[in-house]
Design a protein around this motif. Structure first.
Motif, PDB file in Angstrom:
ATOM      1  N   PRO A  35       0.730  -1.469   0.030  1.00  8.69           N
ATOM      2  CA  PRO A  35      -0.013   0.162  -0.063  1.00  8.69           C
ATOM      3  C   PRO A  35       0.714   1.305   0.339  1.00  8.69           C
ATOM      4  O   PRO A  35       1.843   1.468   0.656  1.00  8.69           O
ATOM      5  CB  PRO A  35      -0.846  -0.129   1.202  1.00  8.69           C
ATOM      6  CG  PRO A  35       0.068  -0.579   1.850  1.00  8.69           C
ATOM      7  CD  PRO A  35       0.882  -2.337   0.836  1.00  8.69           C
ATOM      8  N   SER A 249      -5.624   0.877  -6.374  1.00 10.62           N
ATOM      9  CA  SER A 249      -7.212   1.193  -6.022  1.00 10.62           C
ATOM     10  C   SER A 249      -7.218   2.008  -5.134  1.00 10.62           C
ATOM     11  O   SER A 249      -6.029   2.547  -4.933  1.00 10.62           O
ATOM     12  CB  SER A 249      -7.851   0.382  -5.167  1.00 10.62           C
ATOM     13  OG  SER A 249      -9.395  -0.118  -5.424  1.00 10.62           O
ATOM     14  N   ASN A 251      -9.160   3.229  -1.183  1.00  8.54           N
ATOM     15  CA  ASN A 251     -10.048   2.986   0.120  1.00  8.54           C
ATOM     16  C   ASN A 251     -10.985   4.362  -0.144  1.00  8.54           C
ATOM     17  O   ASN A 251     -10.441   5.138   0.051  1.00  8.54           O
ATOM     18  CB  ASN A 251      -9.358   2.062   0.996  1.00  8.54           C
ATOM     19  CG  ASN A 251      -7.762   3.652   1.790  1.00  8.54           C
ATOM     20  OD1 ASN A 251      -6.886   4.002   0.806  1.00  8.54           O
ATOM     21  ND2 ASN A 251      -7.701   3.630   2.563  1.00  8.54           N
ATOM     22  N   SER A 262     -15.017  -0.236  -0.489  1.00  7.86           N
ATOM     23  CA  SER A 262     -15.600  -0.266   0.727  1.00  7.86           C
ATOM     24  C   SER A 262     -14.542  -1.476   0.816  1.00  7.86           C
ATOM     25  O   SER A 262     -13.887  -1.701   0.227  1.00  7.86           O
ATOM     26  CB  SER A 262     -17.276  -0.594   0.552  1.00  7.86           C
ATOM     27  OG  SER A 262     -17.164  -2.155  -0.536  1.00  7.86           O
ATOM     28  N   VAL A 263     -14.749  -2.001   1.924  1.00  7.21           N
ATOM     29  CA  VAL A 263     -14.069  -3.305   2.648  1.00  7.21           C
ATOM     30  C   VAL A 263     -14.023  -3.856   1.719  1.00  7.21           C
ATOM     31  O   VAL A 263     -13.293  -4.809   1.445  1.00  7.21           O
ATOM     32  CB  VAL A 263     -13.982  -2.493   4.051  1.00  7.21           C
ATOM     33  CG1 VAL A 263     -12.870  -4.212   4.519  1.00  7.21           C
ATOM     34  CG2 VAL A 263     -13.403  -1.511   4.583  1.00  7.21           C
ATOM     35  N   PHE A 266     -13.157  -4.036  -1.661  1.00  7.57           N
ATOM     36  CA  PHE A 266     -11.278  -4.460  -1.764  1.00  7.57           C
ATOM     37  C   PHE A 266     -11.242  -5.544  -1.578  1.00  7.57           C
ATOM     38  O   PHE A 266     -10.119  -6.626  -2.062  1.00  7.57           O
ATOM     39  CB  PHE A 266     -10.561  -3.580  -0.724  1.00  7.57           C
ATOM     40  CG  PHE A 266      -9.271  -3.391  -1.300  1.00  7.57           C
ATOM     41  CD1 PHE A 266      -8.473  -2.538  -2.477  1.00  7.57           C
ATOM     42  CD2 PHE A 266      -8.249  -3.882   0.115  1.00  7.57           C
ATOM     43  CE1 PHE A 266      -6.886  -2.907  -2.429  1.00  7.57           C
ATOM     44  CE2 PHE A 266      -7.014  -3.860  -0.470  1.00  7.57           C
ATOM     45  CZ  PHE A 266      -6.943  -3.442  -1.903  1.00  7.57           C
ATOM     46  N   PHE A 283      -3.199   0.338  -2.899  1.00 13.01           N
ATOM     47  CA  PHE A 283      -4.294   1.200  -2.533  1.00 13.01           C
ATOM     48  C   PHE A 283      -3.953   2.574  -2.711  1.00 13.01           C
ATOM     49  O   PHE A 283      -2.744   2.168  -1.496  1.00 13.01           O
ATOM     50  CB  PHE A 283      -5.515   0.896  -2.032  1.00 13.01           C
ATOM     51  CG  PHE A 283      -5.107   0.964  -0.377  1.00 13.01           C
ATOM     52  CD1 PHE A 283      -5.423   1.746   0.162  1.00 13.01           C
ATOM     53  CD2 PHE A 283      -4.516  -0.782   0.051  1.00 13.01           C
ATOM     54  CE1 PHE A 283      -5.524   1.324   1.693  1.00 13.01           C
ATOM     55  CE2 PHE A 283      -4.540  -0.920   1.350  1.00 13.01           C
ATOM     56  CZ  PHE A 283      -4.470   0.128   2.524  1.00 13.01           C
ATOM     57  N   ASP A 289      -6.474   4.493   5.744  1.00 14.60           N
ATOM     58  CA  ASP A 289      -6.907   3.390   6.041  1.00 14.60           C
ATOM     59  C   ASP A 289      -7.594   3.042   7.585  1.00 14.60           C
ATOM     60  O   ASP A 289      -6.356   2.443   8.484  1.00 14.60           O
ATOM     61  CB  ASP A 289      -5.878   1.656   5.658  1.00 14.60           C
ATOM     62  CG  ASP A 289      -6.392   0.252   6.418  1.00 14.60           C
ATOM     63  OD1 ASP A 289      -7.539   0.909   6.298  1.00 14.60           O
ATOM     64  OD2 ASP A 289      -5.614  -0.397   6.228  1.00 14.60           O
ATOM     65  N   GLN A 298     -14.952   2.070   9.411  1.00 10.81           N
ATOM     66  CA  GLN A 298     -14.610   1.084   9.019  1.00 10.81           C
ATOM     67  C   GLN A 298     -13.545   0.531   9.401  1.00 10.81           C
ATOM     68  O   GLN A 298     -13.280   1.736  10.367  1.00 10.81           O
ATOM     69  CB  GLN A 298     -13.253   0.903   7.716  1.00 10.81           C
ATOM     70  CG  GLN A 298     -12.866   1.742   7.475  1.00 10.81           C
ATOM     71  CD  GLN A 298     -11.072   1.923   6.561  1.00 10.81           C
ATOM     72  OE1 GLN A 298     -11.352   2.165   5.884  1.00 10.81           O
ATOM     73  NE2 GLN A 298     -10.095   1.447   7.557  1.00 10.81           N
ATOM     74  N   PHE A 303      -8.426  -2.348   5.220  1.00  9.14           N
ATOM     75  CA  PHE A 303      -7.460  -2.543   3.712  1.00  9.14           C
ATOM     76  C   PHE A 303      -6.240  -3.191   4.111  1.00  9.14           C
ATOM     77  O   PHE A 303      -6.057  -3.457   2.509  1.00  9.14           O
ATOM     78  CB  PHE A 303      -7.992  -1.659   2.953  1.00  9.14           C
ATOM     79  CG  PHE A 303      -9.095  -0.544   2.945  1.00  9.14           C
ATOM     80  CD1 PHE A 303      -9.276  -0.832   1.446  1.00  9.14           C
ATOM     81  CD2 PHE A 303      -9.788   0.500   3.611  1.00  9.14           C
ATOM     82  CE1 PHE A 303     -11.404   0.027   0.767  1.00  9.14           C
ATOM     83  CE2 PHE A 303     -11.098   0.422   3.315  1.00  9.14           C
ATOM     84  CZ  PHE A 303     -11.970   0.611   2.175  1.00  9.14           C
ATOM     85  N   THR A 304      -5.437  -2.713   3.846  1.00  9.53           N
ATOM     86  CA  THR A 304      -4.262  -3.241   4.897  1.00  9.53           C
ATOM     87  C   THR A 304      -4.196  -4.549   5.072  1.00  9.53           C
ATOM     88  O   THR A 304      -3.445  -5.109   4.823  1.00  9.53           O
ATOM     89  CB  THR A 304      -3.039  -2.106   5.908  1.00  9.53           C
ATOM     90  OG1 THR A 304      -3.369  -1.005   5.517  1.00  9.53           O
ATOM     91  CG2 THR A 304      -1.992  -2.798   6.260  1.00  9.53           C
ATOM     92  N   ASN A 307      -4.824  -6.650   1.754  1.00 14.15           N
ATOM     93  CA  ASN A 307      -4.002  -6.272   0.883  1.00 14.15           C
ATOM     94  C   ASN A 307      -2.901  -7.362   0.979  1.00 14.15           C
ATOM     95  O   ASN A 307      -1.906  -8.196   0.446  1.00 14.15           O
ATOM     96  CB  ASN A 307      -3.405  -5.301   0.966  1.00 14.15           C
ATOM     97  CG  ASN A 307      -2.493  -4.391  -0.235  1.00 14.15           C
ATOM     98  OD1 ASN A 307      -2.429  -3.000  -0.798  1.00 14.15           O
ATOM     99  ND2 ASN A 307      -2.506  -5.663  -1.328  1.00 14.15           N
TER     100      ASN A 307
END
Length: 312
Positions: A35, A249, A251, A262-263, A266, A283, A289, A298, A303-304, A307
């Motif tokens: 990321p 992407s 986030n 969205s989460v 992703f 992302f 995040d 979230q 997101f991480t 990922n």
């Protein structure tokens, strides 16, 4: 990836420069799942993030021109200062980093450097400063991406860099339409073949499409379009073309009002990317995040964590 990068205001960070860490462990691929982490506005501690999420690599943004084809972090910080201290900390924790050169705004190296050889020398300074095994060239906007002369200069520089550093991977990140790269992107990919510039990974940024819609479907369509272009230009099989393609992407809320990744979106994108064996998933950005940081509810680092589940 354009959000929060239009004004690149960086606060110089005073830090003791650590001795240069050795190259990252061979097991860590800095390109694969990394990321973006920008260094202004109080970035998170990457080692803390590694422990919390399982992520092993970060894409550090951005290297720009300080003038006269002279690279610097955000255009004003030394290549060997606090940013490399952060790289060394990541490596000491078992991870790695890839520098991102370019971005949407700021004084970029592509238009500033007068020739392919001068631009290659600037890229080489970045590689040497961090003993990097990969670089990300984020080529955007009218000054770099929508400029035939600069596109060709970048490709010429890549060719020189790869000749001098055959083990260094080069990622080129560009914008996209929902159907794949636009005419500028298609030209860029074709010129890499024409000029003999061996790009290892082509990545698109599948967002800023509209005011909403199904971001999973649009992402798949955009990256599939990229794969098809890579397949055609390089004469590859589908499998080989997927493995030369990637995505970055964004986030949460993107630059376009109403458009949201969205989460759940992703996670679906990462699952699909694993199924086709993409070369890279990233992302913009780790800094966003956290709960409400990207305009959506979230958990911290959702997101991480997703990922980190990308294995290629």
């Amino acid at each position: 990836m354009k959000i929060m990068r239009r004004i690149l205001v960086a606060t110089a960070v005073a830090a003791t420069t650590l001795a240069m860490a050795p190259a990252a462990q061979a097991a860590v691929n800095p390109v694969l799942a990394a990321p973006y982490l920008y260094q202004w506005e109080n970035p998170q501690n990457p080692v803390t993030v590694m422990k919390a999420t399982g992520i092993k690599s970060f894409t550090l943004a951005f290297v720009l021109s300080k003038g006269n084809c002279n690279p610097a972090w955000d255009g004003d910080r030394s290549l060997t200062g606090a940013d490399i201290t952060r790289v060394n900390q990541i490596r000491a924790a078992g991870g790695d980093a890839i520098p991102s050169i370019g971005g949407w705004s700021g004084n970029k190296l592509g238009p500033t450097c007068s020739s392919a050889s001068a631009l290659a020398a600037a890229y080489q300074k970045v590689i040497n400063a961090g003993k990097f095994t990969a670089i990300d060239l984020d080529i955007e906007n009218t000054d770099e991406f929508q400029n035939t002369g600069v596109q060709d200069r970048v490709m010429g520089a890549i060719k020189i860099v790869k000749q001098n550093n055959p083990g260094v991977k080069v990622v080129v990140t560009i914008g996209t339409n929902t159907s794949g790269p636009d005419s500028w992107g298609n030209r860029f990919i074709q010129r890499s073949k024409d000029l003999g510039a061996p790009v290892d990974v082509w990545a698109v940024m599948p967002f800023d499409f509209s005011s909403g819609g199904d971001m999973v479907t649009m992402t798949k369509s955009a990256v599939t379009g990229l794969k098809n272009k890579v397949k055609s230009v390089y004469g590859l099989s589908d499998d080989a073309a997927w493995r030369k393609s990637g995505l970055s992407s964004m986030n949460g809320h993107t630059d376009n009002a109403g458009e949201v990744v969205s989460v759940a979106n992703f996670k679906s994108i990462v699952s699909w990317a694993n199924s086709v064996h993409l070369a890279r998933v990233s992302f913009w950005a780790l800094n966003r995040d956290c709960d409400n940081c990207a305009g959506i509810g979230q958990g911290q680092y959702d997101f991480t964590k997703a990922n980190a589940g990308f294995t290629g």
